[in-house]
Design a protein around this motif. Structure first.
Motif, PDB file in Angstrom:
ATOM      1  N   ASN A   3     -24.976  -0.156  28.548  1.00 42.53           N
ATOM      2  CA  ASN A   3     -26.348  -0.611  28.730  1.00 42.53           C
ATOM      3  C   ASN A   3     -27.115  -0.626  27.413  1.00 42.53           C
ATOM      4  O   ASN A   3     -27.937  -1.516  27.175  1.00 42.53           O
ATOM      5  N   ILE A   4     -26.872   0.353  26.585  1.00 46.47           N
ATOM      6  CA  ILE A   4     -27.556   0.424  25.287  1.00 46.47           C
ATOM      7  C   ILE A   4     -27.114  -0.737  24.403  1.00 46.47           C
ATOM      8  O   ILE A   4     -27.943  -1.376  23.741  1.00 46.47           O
ATOM      9  N   ASN A  10     -29.556  -8.077  23.564  1.00 43.21           N
ATOM     10  CA  ASN A  10     -30.630  -8.917  24.095  1.00 43.21           C
ATOM     11  C   ASN A  10     -31.876  -8.858  23.210  1.00 43.21           C
ATOM     12  O   ASN A  10     -32.549  -9.861  23.001  1.00 43.21           O
ATOM     13  N   THR A  11     -32.181  -7.679  22.678  1.00 46.52           N
ATOM     14  CA  THR A  11     -33.311  -7.534  21.760  1.00 46.52           C
ATOM     15  C   THR A  11     -33.074  -8.343  20.494  1.00 46.52           C
ATOM     16  O   THR A  11     -33.980  -9.004  19.985  1.00 46.52           O
ATOM     17  N   PHE A  12     -31.864  -8.325  19.986  1.00 42.59           N
ATOM     18  CA  PHE A  12     -31.515  -9.085  18.788  1.00 42.59           C
ATOM     19  C   PHE A  12     -31.637 -10.591  19.057  1.00 42.59           C
ATOM     20  O   PHE A  12     -32.131 -11.338  18.208  1.00 42.59           O
ATOM     21  N   LYS A  13     -31.210 -11.055  20.236  1.00 44.01           N
ATOM     22  CA  LYS A  13     -31.334 -12.470  20.582  1.00 44.01           C
ATOM     23  C   LYS A  13     -32.799 -12.899  20.638  1.00 44.01           C
ATOM     24  O   LYS A  13     -33.156 -13.960  20.128  1.00 44.01           O
ATOM     25  N   VAL A  14     -33.653 -12.064  21.236  1.00 48.06           N
ATOM     26  CA  VAL A  14     -35.081 -12.383  21.303  1.00 48.06           C
ATOM     27  C   VAL A  14     -35.685 -12.396  19.911  1.00 48.06           C
ATOM     28  O   VAL A  14     -36.505 -13.260  19.582  1.00 48.06           O
ATOM     29  N   PHE A  15     -35.278 -11.462  19.055  1.00 50.78           N
ATOM     30  CA  PHE A  15     -35.774 -11.417  17.685  1.00 50.78           C
ATOM     31  C   PHE A  15     -35.376 -12.684  16.923  1.00 50.78           C
ATOM     32  O   PHE A  15     -36.199 -13.263  16.210  1.00 50.78           O
TER      33      PHE A  15
END
Length: 75
Positions: A3-4, A10-15
């Motif tokens: 999960n981490i 996902n955070t990297f993709k949004v960034f």
């Protein structure tokens, strides 16, 4: 643990998406600025241009008439 890693991915993709859109917007604004920077709007008109302004002669009106004119026409 999985999960981490998924959360970080996902955070990297949004960034990356946010950074790409920001860079695209920035260079779009620079392009628009460059287009209008060389635009000379106060040059003499070319062709058969006609002058459309007319001088208005001064009238001696009272303050009440001027106030009514202001409220009526918004000038």
């Amino acid at each position: 643990m999985k999960n981490i890693i998924d959360s970080c991915y996902n955070t990297f993709k949004v960034f990356i998406l946010f950074t790409g859109c920001t860079v695209l917007f920035y260079y779009g604004i620079l392009w628009i600025n460059q287009e209008y920077q060389n635009y000379h709007r106060y040059d003499e008109p070319e062709g058969a241009a006609v002058k459309v302004t007319k001088m208005v002669e001064e009238r001696d009106e009272g303050w009440l008439q001027r106030l009514v004119f202001f409220y009526h026409y918004g000038e």
